[in-house]
Design an enzyme around this catalytic site. Structure first.
Site, PDB file in Angstrom:
ATOM      1  N   GLU A  72      46.792  21.220   6.308  1.00  0.00           N
ATOM      2  CA  GLU A  72      47.285  22.503   5.809  1.00  0.00           C
ATOM      3  C   GLU A  72      46.317  23.581   6.301  1.00  0.00           C
ATOM      4  O   GLU A  72      45.151  23.625   5.905  1.00  0.00           O
ATOM      5  CB  GLU A  72      47.343  22.504   4.280  1.00  0.00           C
ATOM      6  N   HIS A 118      50.883  21.986   8.661  1.00  0.00           N
ATOM      7  CA  HIS A 118      51.616  22.868   7.751  1.00  0.00           C
ATOM      8  C   HIS A 118      50.711  24.048   7.378  1.00  0.00           C
ATOM      9  O   HIS A 118      49.561  24.130   7.798  1.00  0.00           O
ATOM     10  CB  HIS A 118      52.008  22.133   6.466  1.00  0.00           C
TER      11      HIS A 118
END
Length: 206
Positions: free
Chosen positions: A151, A73
């Site tokens: 992330e 992500h």
């Protein structure tokens, strides 16, 4: 797809798939219950066809077949481990998961100095608690022994709009991190009793 709601800007669209998985889904998180927010978790857990199909795909493998589940992500420079809905409860093998996540962070830092924090979502996530995340479902329901969301860059200067001239660097540091992560998982005997044809890792971008 339309959420069935609207605001002053018009019809509201979209569900955050990483809030929609049916393991502690739709119980806590920033604006997860606001149908016009981009963190909207859906009308109920497992309401979205993409989530159902991902679960069907993972369920198509025998239990204990998949050893690692790594969603990608952005953004935040983080390696997020279970769980997202709490800061008080941790997986039984959390220390092992932390060692594997550390291996990623250490290796990803070497080339460009990018610092990745690692730990449970509930303790380090920049947007607070998250319920219904895919990695929590993969760990809590499918018992995949290592699940950790990466992330990518950055921490906030560019946010979701990372400049194209950083793409190559991101690819290089993440590749270095993944190589180290798998090596650490092997050292932790995560792949024990698995022949080379049995080792499956799921990489998922949402």
């Amino acid at each position: 797809k339309p959420t069935g709601f609207s605001n002053s800007s018009g019809i509201c669209y979209g569900t955050d798939l990483n809030r929609n998985f049916g393991y502690n889904g739709c119980i806590v998180g920033w604006n997860f219950n606001e149908p016009c927010d981009h963190w909207y978790g859906g009308s109920q857990p497992d309401s979205e066809p993409e989530v159902i199909n991902m679960q069907k795909f993972i369920n198509s493998f025998p239990d204990d077949y998949i050893k690692m589940y790594v969603p990608f992500h952005s953004y935040g420079n983080l390696v997020l481990l279970p769980y997202g809905h709490t800061s008080d409860i941790f997986p039984p093998n959390y220390d092992q998961m932390m060692r594997i996540a550390k291996a990623f962070a250490d290796a990803a830092k070497v080339k460009y100095g990018t610092v990745f924090k690692y730990g449970s979502t509930g303790t380090i996530n920049i947007s607070g608690y998250v319920s219904g995340a895919s990695k929590d479902w993969a760990y809590g329901v499918k018992k995949i022994p290592y699940t950790g969301t990466i992330e990518l860059r950055d921490y906030g200067e560019y946010g979701f709009f990372l400049p194209p001239n950083q793409i190559k660097e991101v690819c290089e540091e993440v590749t270095d991190g993944l190589i180290a992560m798998v090596a650490a998982a092997e050292k932790e005997e995560l792949f024990r009793n698995s022949g080379p044809k049995n080792i499956v890792s799921i990489v998922n971008v949402m």
